[in-house]
Design a protein around this motif. Structure first.
Motif, PDB file in Angstrom:
ATOM      1  N   LYS A   1       6.855  13.483   6.548  1.00 44.61           N
ATOM      2  CA  LYS A   1       5.621  13.234   7.263  1.00 44.61           C
ATOM      3  C   LYS A   1       5.292  11.741   7.258  1.00 44.61           C
ATOM      4  N   ASP A   2       4.521  11.338   8.269  1.00 43.32           N
ATOM      5  CA  ASP A   2       4.081   9.950   8.322  1.00 43.32           C
ATOM      6  C   ASP A   2       3.206   9.645   7.106  1.00 43.32           C
ATOM      7  N   SER A   3       3.338   8.420   6.613  1.00 46.38           N
ATOM      8  CA  SER A   3       2.579   8.098   5.403  1.00 46.38           C
ATOM      9  C   SER A   3       2.271   6.621   5.299  1.00 46.38           C
ATOM     10  N   LEU A   4       1.239   6.348   4.518  1.00 51.09           N
ATOM     11  CA  LEU A   4       0.904   4.991   4.109  1.00 51.09           C
ATOM     12  C   LEU A   4       1.199   4.880   2.622  1.00 51.09           C
ATOM     13  N   LYS A   5       1.855   3.793   2.236  1.00 50.65           N
ATOM     14  CA  LYS A   5       2.200   3.594   0.830  1.00 50.65           C
ATOM     15  C   LYS A   5       1.635   2.266   0.354  1.00 50.65           C
ATOM     16  N   LYS A   6       1.118   2.292  -0.882  1.00 50.81           N
ATOM     17  CA  LYS A   6       0.503   1.106  -1.474  1.00 50.81           C
ATOM     18  C   LYS A   6       1.233   0.709  -2.748  1.00 50.81           C
ATOM     19  N   TYR A   7       1.321  -0.603  -2.936  1.00 52.75           N
ATOM     20  CA  TYR A   7       1.935  -1.160  -4.139  1.00 52.75           C
ATOM     21  C   TYR A   7       1.084  -2.328  -4.618  1.00 52.75           C
ATOM     22  N   LEU A   8       1.101  -2.566  -5.926  1.00 54.58           N
ATOM     23  CA  LEU A   8       0.508  -3.764  -6.502  1.00 54.58           C
ATOM     24  C   LEU A   8       1.591  -4.556  -7.214  1.00 54.58           C
ATOM     25  N   PHE A   9       1.523  -5.872  -7.106  1.00 56.58           N
ATOM     26  CA  PHE A   9       2.365  -6.702  -7.965  1.00 56.58           C
ATOM     27  C   PHE A   9       1.962  -6.461  -9.415  1.00 56.58           C
ATOM     28  N   GLU A  10       2.878  -6.648 -10.304  1.00 54.66           N
ATOM     29  CA  GLU A  10       2.618  -6.337 -11.711  1.00 54.66           C
ATOM     30  C   GLU A  10       1.432  -7.122 -12.260  1.00 54.66           C
ATOM     31  N   ASP A  11       1.239  -8.362 -11.770  1.00 55.71           N
ATOM     32  CA  ASP A  11       0.102  -9.144 -12.260  1.00 55.71           C
ATOM     33  C   ASP A  11      -1.208  -8.782 -11.561  1.00 55.71           C
ATOM     34  N   ARG A  12      -1.141  -7.810 -10.628  1.00 54.97           N
ATOM     35  CA  ARG A  12      -2.313  -7.294  -9.906  1.00 54.97           C
ATOM     36  C   ARG A  12      -3.037  -8.359  -9.080  1.00 54.97           C
TER      37      ARG A  12
ATOM     38  N   LEU B   1      -1.949  -9.231  -5.970  1.00 50.87           N
ATOM     39  CA  LEU B   1      -1.822  -8.956  -4.541  1.00 50.87           C
ATOM     40  C   LEU B   1      -1.317  -7.542  -4.321  1.00 50.87           C
ATOM     41  N   ARG B   2      -1.645  -7.037  -3.121  1.00 49.02           N
ATOM     42  CA  ARG B   2      -1.212  -5.690  -2.737  1.00 49.02           C
ATOM     43  C   ARG B   2      -0.225  -5.770  -1.590  1.00 49.02           C
ATOM     44  N   VAL B   3       0.639  -4.779  -1.551  1.00 52.03           N
ATOM     45  CA  VAL B   3       1.581  -4.600  -0.452  1.00 52.03           C
ATOM     46  C   VAL B   3       1.383  -3.181   0.064  1.00 52.03           C
ATOM     47  N   GLN B   4       1.339  -3.029   1.382  1.00 49.05           N
ATOM     48  CA  GLN B   4       1.205  -1.703   1.974  1.00 49.05           C
ATOM     49  C   GLN B   4       2.177  -1.559   3.136  1.00 49.05           C
ATOM     50  N   THR B   5       2.676  -0.342   3.303  1.00 47.14           N
ATOM     51  CA  THR B   5       3.488  -0.042   4.479  1.00 47.14           C
ATOM     52  C   THR B   5       2.933   1.212   5.138  1.00 47.14           C
ATOM     53  N   VAL B   6       3.138   1.318   6.441  1.00 42.74           N
ATOM     54  CA  VAL B   6       2.766   2.537   7.142  1.00 42.74           C
ATOM     55  C   VAL B   6       3.867   2.887   8.132  1.00 42.74           C
ATOM     56  N   ASN B   7       4.161   4.181   8.190  1.00 45.27           N
ATOM     57  CA  ASN B   7       5.131   4.703   9.151  1.00 45.27           C
ATOM     58  C   ASN B   7       4.398   5.660  10.077  1.00 45.27           C
ATOM     59  N   LEU B   8       4.414   5.366  11.369  1.00 45.89           N
ATOM     60  CA  LEU B   8       3.874   6.269  12.380  1.00 45.89           C
ATOM     61  C   LEU B   8       5.027   6.682  13.283  1.00 45.89           C
ATOM     62  N   SER B   9       5.617   7.814  12.986  1.00 44.68           N
ATOM     63  CA  SER B   9       6.694   8.347  13.816  1.00 44.68           C
ATOM     64  C   SER B   9       6.190   9.566  14.580  1.00 44.68           C
ATOM     65  N   GLN B  10       5.903  10.662  13.855  1.00 49.05           N
ATOM     66  CA  GLN B  10       5.345  11.837  14.522  1.00 49.05           C
ATOM     67  C   GLN B  10       3.966  11.533  15.109  1.00 49.05           C
ATOM     68  N   THR B  11       3.176  10.782  14.365  1.00 45.34           N
ATOM     69  CA  THR B  11       1.850  10.391  14.862  1.00 45.34           C
ATOM     70  C   THR B  11       1.968   9.630  16.166  1.00 45.34           C
ATOM     71  N   TRP B  12       2.953   8.784  16.243  1.00 41.32           N
ATOM     72  CA  TRP B  12       3.161   7.964  17.438  1.00 41.32           C
ATOM     73  C   TRP B  12       3.625   8.834  18.604  1.00 41.32           C
ATOM     74  N   GLN B  13       4.487   9.803  18.333  1.00 39.49           N
ATOM     75  CA  GLN B  13       4.915  10.723  19.394  1.00 39.49           C
ATOM     76  C   GLN B  13       3.735  11.552  19.897  1.00 39.49           C
ATOM     77  N   ASP B  14       2.855  11.954  18.979  1.00 44.18           N
ATOM     78  CA  ASP B  14       1.661  12.701  19.380  1.00 44.18           C
ATOM     79  C   ASP B  14       0.739  11.825  20.227  1.00 44.18           C
ATOM     80  N   THR B  15       0.668  10.551  19.891  1.00 45.17           N
ATOM     81  CA  THR B  15      -0.156   9.609  20.659  1.00 45.17           C
ATOM     82  C   THR B  15       0.332   9.505  22.097  1.00 45.17           C
ATOM     83  N   LEU B  16       1.641   9.477  22.269  1.00 45.69           N
ATOM     84  CA  LEU B  16       2.239   9.241  23.586  1.00 45.69           C
ATOM     85  C   LEU B  16       2.478  10.517  24.385  1.00 45.69           C
ATOM     86  N   GLU B  17       2.209  11.684  23.786  1.00 47.18           N
ATOM     87  CA  GLU B  17       2.593  12.955  24.408  1.00 47.18           C
ATOM     88  C   GLU B  17       2.054  13.111  25.824  1.00 47.18           C
ATOM     89  N   HIS B  18       0.830  12.713  26.054  1.00 44.31           N
ATOM     90  CA  HIS B  18       0.205  12.911  27.369  1.00 44.31           C
ATOM     91  C   HIS B  18      -0.041  11.594  28.098  1.00 44.31           C
TER      92      HIS B  18
END
Length: 304
Positions: free
Chosen positions: A2-13, A15-32
């Motif tokens: 499933k599509d997801s957002l993932k969060k990470y912190l550097f060990e020293d806290r 800064l944050r890093v985040q990723t997001v994958n929109l695959s099925q969500t994106w197909q649903d967006t474009l369906e019509h």
């Protein structure tokens, strides 16, 4: 997966890093919807950005990214709520021809009248309470440029966004410097070093690389030497609150005379959701039932 957002912190806290994958969500967006590739990719990048930003807002409501243009694009709206449900749409002006070389500025700000608005719209607003609106300067050639500048100037958070989209996928990575170490004191020299190192690494990202590999692989390629604190992924999905019942209510408001006039001319009524483009069709029998049901209800009320 499933599509997801993932969060990470550097060990020293610091800064944050985040990723997001929109695959099925994106197909649903474009369906019509059928968009020119340039428009489609722009909408995909904005959708990924909305999820990345909304995930860091601690409130019950929606983040809305809205662009109003004076060129080929009249309006773009992307909305993401607190549980990371997304919907998105573009309204264009038919008199313009979209070119493969068009970008954010030529599509929305050709005459320098374009506007980018960030809206925080809480659920269950009190009477008289207004949604928060922030105006984003349309400075930069990409959505990532514009929003990174906004976060730095408005929220005082050093932020880098890396966004990409095609017909299959919309994706994004956010790198953000935190104002503190999550309640833990952070050595400023260490924090500065972490930020500079992370920016150097993420600046190597190419859009085609983001689209070709999964987000976990990207994180590993970039930060394999870092100790990252990983959080539980959050699911992302498409959502639009349009329904056949809502369309039926709209037709009832038009009145039986107007509905019969449309049917006489077209034999059926076709309505597309103004947001997601989903089609709804009502024939003569469907339409008659709307008003028969209403008349029966009124008759029942008078009887009692």
């Amino acid at each position: 997966m499933k599509d997801s957002l993932k969060k990470y912190l550097f060990e020293d806290r610091s800064l944050r890093v985040q990723t997001v994958n929109l695959s099925q969500t994106w197909q649903d967006t474009l369906e019509h919807q059928q968009y020119h590739p340039v428009l489609r990719n722009l909408l995909g990048e904005l959708s990924a950005a909305a999820v990345l930003l909304a995930s860091n807002i601690k409130f019950d409501g929606s983040l809305v990214l809205q662009l109003q243009g004076d060129g080929p694009i009249a309006l773009i709206v992307v909305e993401c709520n607190q549980v990371l449900q997304v919907r998105a749409t573009i309204k264009t002006r038919q008199e313009f021809v979209i070119k493969d070389t068009d970008n954010l500025q030529s599509l929305l700000n050709a005459n320098h009248n374009g506007r980018f608005i960030v809206v925080l719209d809480p659920n269950n607003r009190q009477e008289g309470q207004q949604a928060y609106q922030g105006i984003v300067p349309l400075t930069g050639e990409t959505v990532a440029d514009v929003l990174s500048l906004y976060m730095r100037s408005s929220e005082q958070l050093d932020t880098r966004l890396y966004l990409a989209a095609n017909e299959h996928k919309a994706t994004g990575l956010l790198l953000q410097r935190l104002p503190h170490g999550g309640g833990k004191e952070v050595d400023s020299t260490i924090a500065e070093s972490s930020w500079e190192r992370a920016v150097h690494l993420t600046n190597t990202i190419k859009a085609n690389e983001q689209l070709a590999i999964d987000e976990d692989t990207l994180i590993h390629r970039l930060f394999w030497e870092e100790n990252l604190i990983a959080y539980e992924p959050q699911a992302v999905s498409w959502y639009c609150n349009c329904s056949r019942e809502r369309v039926a209510d709209m037709l009832k408001m038009l009145g039986i005379a107007e509905v019969e006039s449309i049917l006489a001319e077209q034999n059926e009524i076709k309505v597309h959701c103004d947001f997601c483009g989903k089609p709804y069709t009502f024939d003569a029998i469907d339409s008659a039932k709307l008003f028969i049901a209403g008349a029966s209800s009124q008759e029942s009320q008078h009887t009692h």
